[in-house]
Structure formats: C-alpha cells, structure tokens
Design a protein around this motif. Structure first.
Motif, short mmCIF file in Angstrom:
data_model
loop_
_atom_site.label_atom_id
_atom_site.label_comp_id
_atom_site.label_asym_id
_atom_site.label_seq_id
_atom_site.Cartn_x
_atom_site.Cartn_y
_atom_site.Cartn_z
N ASP A 354 -13.23 -30.71 -4.99
CA ASP A 354 -12.21 -29.92 -4.30
C ASP A 354 -12.96 -28.82 -3.57
O ASP A 354 -13.61 -27.99 -4.20
N ARG A 355 -12.87 -28.79 -2.26
CA ARG A 355 -13.67 -27.84 -1.48
C ARG A 355 -13.38 -26.39 -1.84
O ARG A 355 -14.20 -25.51 -1.62
N HIS A 356 -12.20 -26.14 -2.43
CA HIS A 356 -11.83 -24.77 -2.76
C HIS A 356 -12.56 -24.26 -4.00
O HIS A 356 -12.54 -23.06 -4.27
N ASP A 357 -13.20 -25.14 -4.76
CA ASP A 357 -13.83 -24.73 -6.01
C ASP A 357 -15.10 -23.92 -5.79
O ASP A 357 -15.48 -23.12 -6.63
N GLY A 358 -15.78 -24.15 -4.70
CA GLY A 358 -17.09 -23.53 -4.52
C GLY A 358 -17.04 -22.05 -4.18
O GLY A 358 -17.95 -21.30 -4.55
N SER A 359 -16.00 -21.61 -3.49
CA SER A 359 -15.92 -20.22 -3.03
C SER A 359 -14.55 -19.65 -3.37
O SER A 359 -13.53 -20.33 -3.25
N LEU A 360 -14.55 -18.39 -3.76
CA LEU A 360 -13.33 -17.71 -4.19
C LEU A 360 -13.14 -16.43 -3.40
O LEU A 360 -14.09 -15.69 -3.16
N CYS A 361 -11.91 -16.18 -3.02
CA CYS A 361 -11.54 -14.94 -2.35
C CYS A 361 -10.89 -14.00 -3.37
O CYS A 361 -9.95 -14.40 -4.07
N VAL A 362 -11.41 -12.79 -3.46
CA VAL A 362 -10.85 -11.76 -4.34
C VAL A 362 -10.53 -10.54 -3.49
O VAL A 362 -11.39 -10.06 -2.74
N MET A 363 -9.30 -10.06 -3.59
CA MET A 363 -8.89 -8.87 -2.82
C MET A 363 -8.44 -7.78 -3.78
O MET A 363 -7.65 -8.04 -4.68
N LEU A 364 -8.94 -6.58 -3.56
CA LEU A 364 -8.48 -5.41 -4.27
C LEU A 364 -7.57 -4.61 -3.34
O LEU A 364 -7.86 -4.50 -2.15
N HIS A 365 -6.51 -4.09 -3.90
CA HIS A 365 -5.52 -3.36 -3.10
C HIS A 365 -5.19 -2.03 -3.75
O HIS A 365 -5.26 -1.89 -4.98
N GLY A 366 -4.76 -1.08 -2.96
CA GLY A 366 -4.13 0.11 -3.47
C GLY A 366 -2.65 -0.15 -3.63
O GLY A 366 -2.06 -0.96 -2.90
N ASP A 367 -2.03 0.52 -4.59
CA ASP A 367 -0.61 0.24 -4.84
C ASP A 367 0.27 0.63 -3.66
O ASP A 367 1.19 -0.11 -3.30
N ALA A 368 -0.02 1.76 -3.02
CA ALA A 368 0.81 2.19 -1.89
C ALA A 368 0.58 1.31 -0.67
O ALA A 368 1.52 0.97 0.06
N ALA A 369 -0.66 0.92 -0.44
CA ALA A 369 -0.99 0.10 0.73
C ALA A 369 -0.47 -1.32 0.57
O ALA A 369 -0.15 -1.99 1.56
N MET A 370 -0.38 -1.80 -0.66
CA MET A 370 0.06 -3.18 -0.89
C MET A 370 1.44 -3.42 -0.29
O MET A 370 1.69 -4.47 0.31
N THR A 371 2.32 -2.45 -0.42
CA THR A 371 3.66 -2.62 0.16
C THR A 371 3.80 -1.92 1.51
O THR A 371 4.68 -2.28 2.29
N ASN A 410 9.15 7.17 -3.09
CA ASN A 410 9.16 7.39 -1.64
C ASN A 410 8.25 6.43 -0.90
O ASN A 410 8.23 6.42 0.33
N GLY A 411 7.50 5.65 -1.64
CA GLY A 411 6.49 4.81 -1.02
C GLY A 411 6.81 3.34 -0.92
O GLY A 411 6.14 2.61 -0.19
N ARG A 412 7.82 2.89 -1.65
CA ARG A 412 8.17 1.47 -1.54
C ARG A 412 9.63 1.26 -1.93
O ARG A 412 10.22 2.04 -2.67
N SER A 413 10.18 0.18 -1.43
CA SER A 413 11.57 -0.16 -1.73
C SER A 413 11.68 -1.14 -2.89
O SER A 413 12.79 -1.43 -3.35
N THR A 414 10.57 -1.67 -3.35
CA THR A 414 10.56 -2.60 -4.47
C THR A 414 10.21 -1.84 -5.75
O THR A 414 9.65 -0.74 -5.71
N LYS A 415 10.50 -2.43 -6.89
CA LYS A 415 10.16 -1.78 -8.15
C LYS A 415 8.65 -1.71 -8.32
O LYS A 415 8.10 -0.68 -8.71
N TYR A 416 7.98 -2.83 -8.05
CA TYR A 416 6.54 -2.90 -8.24
C TYR A 416 5.85 -3.09 -6.89
O TYR A 416 6.40 -3.71 -5.97
N SER A 417 4.63 -2.61 -6.81
CA SER A 417 3.87 -2.81 -5.58
C SER A 417 3.50 -4.28 -5.39
O SER A 417 3.29 -4.73 -4.27
N GLY A 418 3.43 -5.01 -6.48
CA GLY A 418 3.07 -6.43 -6.37
C GLY A 418 4.21 -7.35 -6.01
O GLY A 418 4.01 -8.56 -5.85
#
Length: 979
Positions: A354-371, A410-418
């Motif tokens: 599976d070509r996706h197995d060789g490389s992985l993307c990992v993203m770190l986010h800030g909670d405010a920026a995520m939304t 004041n920073g998001r309309s959802t309960k969680y940033s995720g």
C-alpha cells in the motif's frame, strides 16, 4: 415485539416513510437515506435489528445488502451471530454502552484546569434503560463491552468500567462516523486503554521527555528573558505524544514522516527530539544568521525553523522526519505538508504493498487556529480525494484553551476545536495533558487507526499555556482568573515525577537530576556561541539527496536549447490523441480535437496553444520527468482546449493517452475540488520533494489565484530566500480582457511583479551594501538569484519552450505563466514544428520581423506583452503607411527583466524618437509600473521617456457592462495611432 415503546413505534413509522417510500417510488432498494435510518433504528432500538422475532426483521435483512460505507464502499457485519444474540438479550445494556460512547466525553476529566463543566447527560443514567445498579445479577458482556478477561459483570460494575473508559482522562467522539466497523474497532480500543499499561522503560522515557522540555524552557527564560520563544510549558505532553506516534508508525513500516506545526513548542521539539543542535539555535537566538557566508538567502525567525533528521527507533530502518518550515500565517503549512507527503508516496509507490504505508503526514494545530483558519477545513476536504489523499493524517491539537487573548467562548462556535474533523468523519479523541501516560496510549491508538483504516484522526491534547502568547506578554491582563489557576498548579513534570517516585519507577530527586543535566548540556552548547571564532556552522541543509544536481545560482544560460526533432514531436502529438477502440470518444471531440490535431501535425504548421502544451508535456514524460497538473477542470481545460483525459461515452472512465505511450515518466491529471488556498499549497508541497516532478497548477481564471495569496506570498515567492528550498512550481493563470467582467479578466500581473526580486538597475544606487545580507545583490548586476519568473507568452512555441526550460535547467524557480484565453484558438496565434526544432529556445523578447526589414524608417518603438500584440498588429496593418514607422516589440518574460535583450531591440532603431508601452490592463494594474522605470533606465542616455497607452485607473479589474467594454476596446485600439 414492539416493547410497548411509543417512540419505537414513531421511529418505525418514520423508517417506513423515509426508507421504504423512496424504494417503492423508484422501484429500487437503494435510498440515499438508508444508512442514516438503519443507524437511527439500530442504535436507538437495538432489538429491532438483532431479534429474529421482531416484526420487521424481514425488512432489516432486505436492507442490509444496500448499506454502504464511505470508507469501505460496502456493508459488512460487525458482530458474530453469538454477539448478536447476546446484544439482543441485553439490549438495554447495549443502549447504555452506546450512550457512553456518544456522550461520555462531556463528563470526562479532560480539562487540566478544571474550568470546563463536566456534564453528565441524562442518557448516562441506567434508569433510562430500566437497568438497576443495585442488582447483583451479572450480565454477559459478549459483543457489548470490551472488558478484557471479564466476560460478565453486574450493572454497577459495568457502570464503573464505563466511567473509567469514557469519562476519565480520555474522552472520545466516534458516534458521527459512518462506518460501523470503525466504530466497533475504536470502541474496543478505547475500552482497553485503562488496561493498557506502559512498560517501565516507556514511563521513564515519557518522564524524561517532559522534564527535559520543561528544563529547556526554564533555561531559555533565564538566559534570554526578552526572546519570544513560544514555549511548551503547560503542554509538555506534546513531546511523548509525538514520540509515541513516531515509534508506533515506524513499527507499522512507515519510513518517513512529514511534520507541520505552528510556533508553539517548536524549539522544544527541534532541540529535544529532532537533533537540531542547541548551539545552532542559541547562535540564532543571539541575533546571528543561520546561513553561513556564501549562501544566498535572508533567513527567517526562530519559530519558523525546519529540520530533517533520522531517528533510530528500533525498527528495521531509522525513521526520517522532516519538519517543514512555516510562516507565521497559522495553519498555512497544512496543505504543504500534505502535498510533500503525497509526493513521497508517489516516489516510493512500487516499494510498498500500500503506497500510503511508507510515508505519514502529521499535523500539529493550535486550538484557536484549528477552527479559525479556513485552510484547515480546505485541507481536511482534500484528505479523501483520489488526487490528494495520503492514506490518513494524524492531527495533534496542542490545545492551550486560548488563542492569543481570545477564550474558546469567543473563538469558536463548536464545543471542541477538533469538531471540524466531523466534516470528514474523523475520530476525535480528547486527552488531558496532565495525564501523560494516557496521552501516549491515545497516540499509539491513533497511529494504529491510521494504519488500519487509512483515514485522518484527530487528537485533542488539552493543556494550557503557562505564560502569555509569548513570554513577554502578561496574560493576567485579560485572563486574571485563568492565570491565577495556572500559577497555582504544579507542572506536569513535577506531578508525574512524584507519581513515578511513589511507585518506585524512578529514584527520589530524579526530576532535579534530569533538569540539571539538561541545563549543563545547554550551558556547554552555549560556550560554542561566544564568538564567530568559537561557532562553527553545520553543513547547510540545502540541495541534497534528489536535489544534489541542482545549484543555487544559475550556472547555465537562461534559455537553454529545448528544441526537438520534428519526427519526435509528431510522434508525441499523435500519441496524445491515440485511444483504443474500446474508448468511445465523443464524436465532436474526435473531429475538432483529435482529427484536427493529427492534420496540424501532418502539416507541421498551424499548431495551436493546446498542441504546443501537449508536445512539451509528452516530451518531458519521454525524458523521464513526471508531470502533475491540477486545478479545477484541468483534464478538459477551462476552455475545452486540453483533453488529456478522453472519456468513453459508454462508461465515462477517463483514458490518458500519455500514460499509454510507453514513456518513462508518468502524467497525473487531477481535477481538484473548488479550493485555491489548499490546492495550491498542496502542489507547492509536492514540488518540494523531487526536481524531476513538473508540478503545474492552473487557476480556472487568473483572478481566482488571489484565493491562495498566502501560499503565493509566504511560500512560492519567498520560500527559497527564507528556507533554501527550491520549487519549480508552475502557475497557469488565464488572463485577457474580453468582456468577461471584473472577476474573469485579470490574473493580477501587477501583484506577481511586485513580488519579484529580479534585477532593478533603476534603483541600484539606493541598494543597501551587500555585506548587510546574503541576498546576492550587487550594484552592477542586480539580483543574480531571482526568486521567480513571470512570463506572458504570445506564441504556442514560446509556451512550449517555457515548460521544457523549466525542467532543463540545473535550478528550480517558480514560474508564473500569464496564460491566454482568446488566443488559445486565435488564427494567427499559431506556431510551427520548425519553431520547436533543435537550436530553438524560449525567447524572453520577440522583435519585429517586419520592422527589421527597414529599421532606418522606424521612428516609434512600441513595447507590449501578451494578447494585445495581435490587436496592435491588426491595427498597424489597417493603418497602412501610417503604421510603417512603428516597431512592435513583445516582452515575453517580464521578470527577471531582460535588460540586455530589450536594449538590443532598441539599438536597432537609431531614428526612433518615441517609445510607448501599450497594455489592455488599466493604468493601476498590469505591467506598466514594473516596466516603466526599467525601460527608462535604458533610455537614460537619451532625452526620451517611455509613454503609457492604455485604460485609465479602475477600482476593479475590468468593467462589467458588455457594451461599455466594446466601446472601451474600440477607443483603445483606435487611439493607438492617434496617441
């Protein structure tokens, strides 16, 4: 059978109305609502699904085969017959467990500050389901709850286990996922987490990572009080989180990780895990350049630094981790990381099952920026598209519960940033950063999930920010209560260290010993930064590996020979319209595209724009370059000109002739979703991986590129100068004033030219001395290392040469092509195979062959660029004798400005007394502001100045009234010989 439930009867009626009615109406068992209704009934009233005696059981069996899952593409049973039998017998307990899976996170202890109310929904009350916690009777847990070796338990014991599993330091949101198999897998793993203990070695490693991170922040605060370092204090569990992701992914066969992150904790990660030498960081902190002498670049600030390193994690291979450089524009790096990951997977597609197995993307986010940042949503939307997927990204939200000074309310309309992850049905797992062992277990689960299902997963690491947005801020100005709470808290390292000491895992005083050792190491590193004599630069991380043959400063001619033999070009052109009999191409397309191209190739003349592009792309494929073209409608082309994909009328499957002509390279055509920001960022990231990839992004109309302006400004035009990362990215921006109105006329040429740092000899006298920087500026030559190329070609042959030139130089620069609309099929905007033959190349300036026949009679020299040349040429013909004194010079390459070639053309006409610039764009747009000082510089030895002929200034790109546009064009062309 109906269990005397009125709500059950309502749901059954609703089921029949929504599911069965469409089936009867359309004569089909399929309905877009069936998966939703199936889950509504089966979850809320389990007996309906799992008891054979239920009245509607035949309907359920009838419906099962029609259920579809977005991830699997087909329905499948997730329980054995024995499990189904037990679930039916204990249906009320099943409903209670389902309620915990859905609402348990609301009651979970996931906020280390304790400021978020823990809400215990009524659905978690066993009495809602007729269950009695005081009962001593045991119930079987088979197929209901993963309790390990415990196969049965009382209701009270089950509730205790559920509280531990779903309402402790981990809270999970999984009920929004469409695939029942995923939900079952996640539930079983989440229910096993409390029993999944860490080894002593893992616990000590987790402790060391957290303690060293804290010691690093303390050291920096002590030595560099005024430096904005964006420390990790309050969320140090990010370190063991990434460590767990790296190790688990490596165990699954991942060989490379591409990592994107914002500024928070970046320095901790660089020095604490990614082998960035502390002395190099400290040298930079002191205000010194990270670039040694002789390397052309401007550098970047501390919080944008990147790194590539190999981590020995005990697997078969070391794990190669690349942390991409990023700008301060939050989350802008997300699609870039995704694109680079995809390019790595394509490079190694043959080495993994599976070509996706060789490389992985990992993203770190800030909670405010995520939304708050729309590019997050745009990037998530790419995750499962065939042309963009990387087989799942692991998202880690480093949640400080604040954004600058803005609180979540004041920073998001959802309960969680995720919660934005629900867009793509991604699991969202919240974990208390004060519980580092739970953090490690959740991150292992995430890596396993991504490997199993090839989908995105979001980890919400909820911590806090011990200081302000940066260490100079005073956060109590705006959040006094929050920071009274924070300052009263012991650190994660302190609390965890005491716990391990109490269990005998580490000796007493170990925290102090580890911290002191880290301080001593950093002090020793600091000694190397005392002066330029004591500091030695590391090897420059530039043009290595696949890029080893590239150079920073161009050492080859700007326009190398890119011509090919006519027979080779004919073969490629014919292959571009060749398809098997099984592909039933539309009749009109057969006639106007395929047959017409064959006839033009046979003559060797009259080659239009699309044919020239096909010859360039096909020839590069033959030479073992890969070509990727993406954008909205690129397979066909916005103006129905390209047709690299031929669709069969009988099945609509695309056939790519270029991938069936035996070329060594591969063509990838990607009709993108309706995004500019994320898609252009993705393609830029793709272009960073391998110089043998020609990556082209085409805007549907040139105006639409402004939706991706952050990628253009922060990455495309400045990435090499800041980070020493070359990109050969090509942007095709359809441009032309043809009455299409304000949003479909201009590619904003002026904006791209403003971003160019190519030579500007007209301002060389005010340039700072070169010893102030490493930019490559000199007073005599301007910038010898321009950041990008901007061209406005007027002939198909020149466009052909531009694309081939892009790959046949020993450096890579972004190329912005102001591409045509009307002249795609203009009868005189054609080229011949002779113009693409050996010995030919891209022409930055095209002179006037007619005027050159008698240069002595030329008294007026007119410069122009692009489509307007054909209008001027026609007007000159109409003018007859009145136009015979005028030379038309085309600037095909606007930046870097071709001083020598422009001067050469001017010197031909010794009797010229008037010099004009004509453009179809308005006065405050187009290339006028850019060319005026440069041409005047060349005219400075005379008394002449360049004049402007064109539209007056305008607030928008173009007017929107058709009749006004026609009048405007008429006035412009007629005024050409009256100006």
């Amino acid at each position: 059978a109906l269990h005397n439930s009125s709500s059950y009867c309502f749901d059954l009626a609703f089921f029949c109305l929504i599911y069965l009615a469409p089936c009867i109406h359309f004569g089909s068992v399929r309905s877009r609502n069936s998966p939703y209704m199936w889950r509504l009934i089966s979850r809320r009233h389990v007996p309906l699904v799992h008891r054979p005696s239920v009245l509607v059981q035949p309907l359920v069996r009838f419906n099962v085969s029609t259920l579809r899952s977005f991830s699997s593409g087909a329905a499948r049973s997730t329980f054995t017959q024995e499990e189904i039998k037990n679930r039916s017998a204990n249906s009320n307990l099943v409903r209670l467990v389902s309620a915990y899976q859905k609402y348990g996170h609301l009651a979970a202890d996931i906020d280390p500050l304790g400021r978020t109310p823990r809400v215990r929904m009524a659905e978690l009350d066993p009495a809602q389901y007729g269950l009695d916690p005081s009962s001593s009777s045991s119930v079987s847990l088979q197929g209901i709850l993963n309790a390990g070796k415990t196969s049965s338990a009382t209701v009270a014991d089950v509730i205790k286990q559920l509280d531990t599993m779903y309402c402790n330091k981990v809270g999970a949101q999984i009920s929004h996922i469409e695939d029942e198999a995923e939900i079952k897998w996640l539930a079983q793993r989440l229910e096993a987490l409390p029993r999944d203990g860490l080894s002593k070695e893992d616990r000590v490693n987790t402790f060391n990572l957290i303690t060293r991170s804290e010691a690093f922040d303390h050291f920096m605060q002590k030595r560099f009080t005024a430096v904005k370092r964006y420390g990790l204090e309050g969320n140090e569990s990010m370190m063991p989180a990434l460590d767990a992701i790296f190790k688990s992914s490596s165990a699954h066969g991942t060989e490379e990780v591409v990592l994107g992150m914002p500024h928070r904790g970046r320095l901790n990660l660089l020095v604490g895990m990614l082998n960035y030498r502390a002395r190099d960081l400290l040298w930079k902190v002191k205000g010194n350049s990270e670039l040694p002498s002789g390397i052309l670049g401007i550098g970047d600030v501390l919080s944008h630094i990147g790194q590539s390193t190999d981590l020995p994690l005990g697997g078969k291979k070391d794990l190669h981790v690349t942390l991409l450089q990023n700008p301060s524009h939050l989350e802008a790096v997300d699609p870039v990381v995704l694109g680079k990951t995809r390019a790595k997977q394509e490079t190694h597609r043959e080495s993994h099952q599976d070509r996706h197995d060789g490389s992985l993307c990992v993203m770190l986010h800030g909670d405010a920026a995520m939304t708050g940042q729309g590019v997050v949503t745009e990037t998530l939307a790419l995750s499962r598209l065939p042309g963009f997927t990387t087989g799942g990204t692991i998202h880690l939200i480093v949640n400080n519960q604040i954004g600058f000074t803005t609180t979540p309310v004041n920073g998001r309309s959802t309960k969680y940033s995720g919660d934005v992850g629900k867009l793509i049905s991604a699991p969202i797992i919240h974990v208390n950063s004060d519980s580092p062992e739970d953090v490690v277990k959740v991150c292992r689960l995430a890596a396993d999930y991504r490997h199993q299902f090839k989908k995105d997963i979001i980890i919400d690491l909820i911590g806090y920010r011990r200081h302000g947005h940066n260490e100079v801020d005073e956060p109590a100005f705006t959040q006094p209560g929050m920071y009274t709470n924070i300052r009263a808290k012991q650190t994660i390292a302190t609390v965890y260290g005491k716990a391990l000491e109490g269990e005998g895992v580490i000796p007493a005083g170990e925290k102090e010993r580890v911290a002191q050792a880290e301080h001593a190491r950093l002090d020793e590193e600091m000694k190397h930064t005392l002066s330029a004599e004591t500091y030695k630069y590391p090897p420059v991380d530039q043009l290595q590996g696949k890029w080893a043959d590239m150079r920073q400063v161009p050492l080859v001619p700007s326009s190398p020979d890119t011509g090919l033999q006519a027979e080779a070009l004919k073969e490629i052109g014919l292959a571009s319209v060749k398809y098997p009999e099984s592909v039933d191409v539309h009749q009109r397309l057969q006639r106007t595209h395929c047959q017409a191209r064959r006839e033009r190739l046979d003559k060797g003349t009259g080659l239009d724009w699309a044919t020239a592009e096909a010859l360039a792309v096909g020839s590069l494929l033959k030479e073992n370059f890969n070509v990727r073209i993406s954008g909205q409608d690129v397979g066909r082309g916005t103006f129905s000109q390209r047709h690299y994909e031929l669709h069969s009328a009988n099945n609509e499957k695309p056939h790519l002739p270029f991938n069936n002509m035996g070329a060594a390279g591969r063509l990838e055509m990607v009709n993108s979703n309706l995004s500019e920001f994320a898609v252009l960022g993705f393609e830029y990231g793709y272009s960073l991986e391998d110089p043998r990839n020609l990556v082209i992004w085409e805007a549907q109309f040139g105006d639409f590129a402004n939706g991706a302006q952050i990628i253009i400004d922060q990455f495309l035009c400045s990435g090499e100068a800041k980070w020493l990362r070359q990109s050969g990215m090509v942007m095709l921006l359809p441009h032309g004033y043809d009455g299409a109105g304000p949003e479909h006329s201009s590619s904003r040429i002026e904006r791209f030219l403003q971003l160019c740092d190519g030579p500007d000899l007209s301002c060389s006298s005010t340039t700072l001395p070169t010893h102030f920087n490493n930019t490559g500026l000199t007073a005599s030559t301007g910038n010898v290392n321009p950041n990008m190329y901007v061209i406005n070609p007027s002939t198909p042959a020149n466009y052909y040469h531009a694309l081939r030139r892009q790959m046949h130089r020993n450096f890579r620069k972004p190329l912005v092509v102001i591409s045509p609309k009307l002249i795609l099929r203009h009868p005189t905007a054609v080229s011949s195979l002779a113009e693409m033959a050996p010995g030919t190349s891209f022409q930055p300036v095209i002179g006037d062959a007619v005027a050159d026949q008698n240069p002595a009679q030329i008294t007026r020299v007119v410069f122009c660029s692009g489509k307007i040349y054909y209008d001027l040429f026609e007007e000159r013909k109409k003018a007859g004798e009145a136009g015979s004194n005028t030379a038309l010079i085309r600037l095909e390459e606007l930046s870097p400005f071709p001083y020598d070639l422009v001067q050469k053309e001017m010197h031909k006409y010794t009797n010229a007394s008037r010099f004009d610039w004509v453009q179809e764009e308005q006065h405050n747009a187009g290339a006028w502001f850019y060319v005026e000082p440069r041409i005047n510089y060349l005219l400075q030895s005379s008394s002449h100045k360049i004049n402007y002929i064109g539209r007056p200034p305008l607030a928008a790109c173009a007017i929107g009234v058709g009749s006004w546009h026609k009048k405007e064009v008429e006035l412009l062309t007629k005024s050409f010989f009256k100006a």
